[in-house]
Design an enzyme around this catalytic site. Structure first.
Site, short mmCIF file in Angstrom:
data_model
loop_
_atom_site.label_atom_id
_atom_site.label_comp_id
_atom_site.label_asym_id
_atom_site.label_seq_id
_atom_site.Cartn_x
_atom_site.Cartn_y
_atom_site.Cartn_z
N HIS A 1 0.85 -1.19 0.00
CA HIS A 1 0.00 0.00 0.00
C HIS A 1 0.88 1.24 0.00
O HIS A 1 0.69 2.14 -0.80
CB HIS A 1 -0.94 0.01 1.21
CG HIS A 1 -1.90 1.16 1.20
ND1 HIS A 1 -2.98 1.24 2.04
CD2 HIS A 1 -1.95 2.30 0.45
CE1 HIS A 1 -3.65 2.36 1.80
NE2 HIS A 1 -3.03 3.02 0.85
N HIS B 1 3.21 10.89 0.53
CA HIS B 1 4.14 10.34 1.52
C HIS B 1 5.61 10.42 1.10
O HIS B 1 6.47 10.80 1.90
CB HIS B 1 3.78 8.88 1.81
CG HIS B 1 2.39 8.69 2.33
ND1 HIS B 1 2.02 9.05 3.59
CD2 HIS B 1 1.27 8.17 1.73
CE1 HIS B 1 0.73 8.76 3.78
NE2 HIS B 1 0.26 8.23 2.67
N GLU C 1 0.86 7.96 -3.74
CA GLU C 1 1.73 7.56 -2.64
C GLU C 1 3.00 8.40 -2.59
O GLU C 1 3.46 8.80 -1.52
CB GLU C 1 2.07 6.07 -2.74
CG GLU C 1 0.89 5.16 -2.47
CD GLU C 1 0.31 5.34 -1.08
OE1 GLU C 1 1.09 5.35 -0.10
OE2 GLU C 1 -0.91 5.51 -0.96
#
Length: 230
Positions: free
Chosen positions: A65, A123, A119
């Site tokens: 993930h 992040h 992502e």
């Protein structure tokens, strides 16, 4: 004269403050990573359903993930550098592995790039002081190879067969195999049953080694949870 000096001081303060706040939320300011893997069966059997990527149905295995910078107080930085957007050309050598180990299940079907872009920008940009864009994705792939979650579970007789298993046995089997305590996240299937959804492991700031988690996410599972097929 006093008014002029006061005005100049105020202007100087206004110039300095943004840089101070920017530094406090910079990509250098995090303590560890959460490395998060999800079970595709638990993503797809919810009321929202799922869509397989353009490359076809992923393997029945935990998929990545994300790799998420985090603080020891449980909060996390996000969207740290808009000047460094996702660039698929920087990971062209990783795409085959990415499609296998980091597949998208979101609808509508796609190649996975929208998922990876999200992502990275949410992040990955917060870890640029440690690893660049290519290294960010390579690090996650390396961690996936190090942490064979499905192998750890099946070795302990915990199989994705739709049956219920104790949360304690799931955690213990992963810790015994990998050497570090995982955090297990649950969601609910279309019938409302609690099931194994995601597994969190903690990684040091360099991204090179697993560590015991300084803090776990919020939320909890039941004592018994399902492990659905995929």
């Amino acid at each position: 004269m006093k008014i002029l000096l006061a005005s100049l001081c105020l202007i100087s303060l206004l110039v300095i403050l943004p840089s101070v706040f920017s530094a406090s939320s910079s990509s250098e300011d995090f303590d560890f990573f959460y490395f998060v893997q999800q079970w595709p069966g638990s993503y797809c059997d919810t009321q929202k359903k799922c869509c397989y990527p353009n490359s076809g149905k992923p393997a029945a295995d935990f998929g990545i993930h994300g790799l998420w910078p985090n603080y020891k107080d449980g909060t996390y930085p996000s969207n740290c550098d808009a000047s460094k957007p996702f660039d698929s050309s920087t990971i062209s050598d990783l795409l085959t592995s990415m499609k296998k180990s980091w597949p998208t299940l979101a609808c509508p079907s796609g190649s996975g790039e929208a998922f990876w872009e999200h992502e990275w920008e949410k992040h990955g940009t917060c870890s640029e002081s440690v690893i660049d864009q290519h290294e960010y994705f390579q690090t996650a792939l390396n961690l996936k190879q190090k942490t064979n979650l499905l192998g750890a579970l099946t070795k302990a007789g915990i199989n994705p067969d739709g049956k219920s298993y104790s949360l304690e046995s799931i955690r213990d089997s992963i810790k015994e195999s990998i050497g570090f305590t995982p955090w297990v996240e649950c969601n609910r299937d279309g019938s409302g049953n609690s099931q194994l959804y995601q597994v969190y492991l903690c990684v040091d700031r360099s991204g090179s080694g697993l560590i015991e988690c300084p803090v776990f996410p919020h939320g909890k599972c039941g004592a018994e949870i399902e492990f659905p097929s995929f």
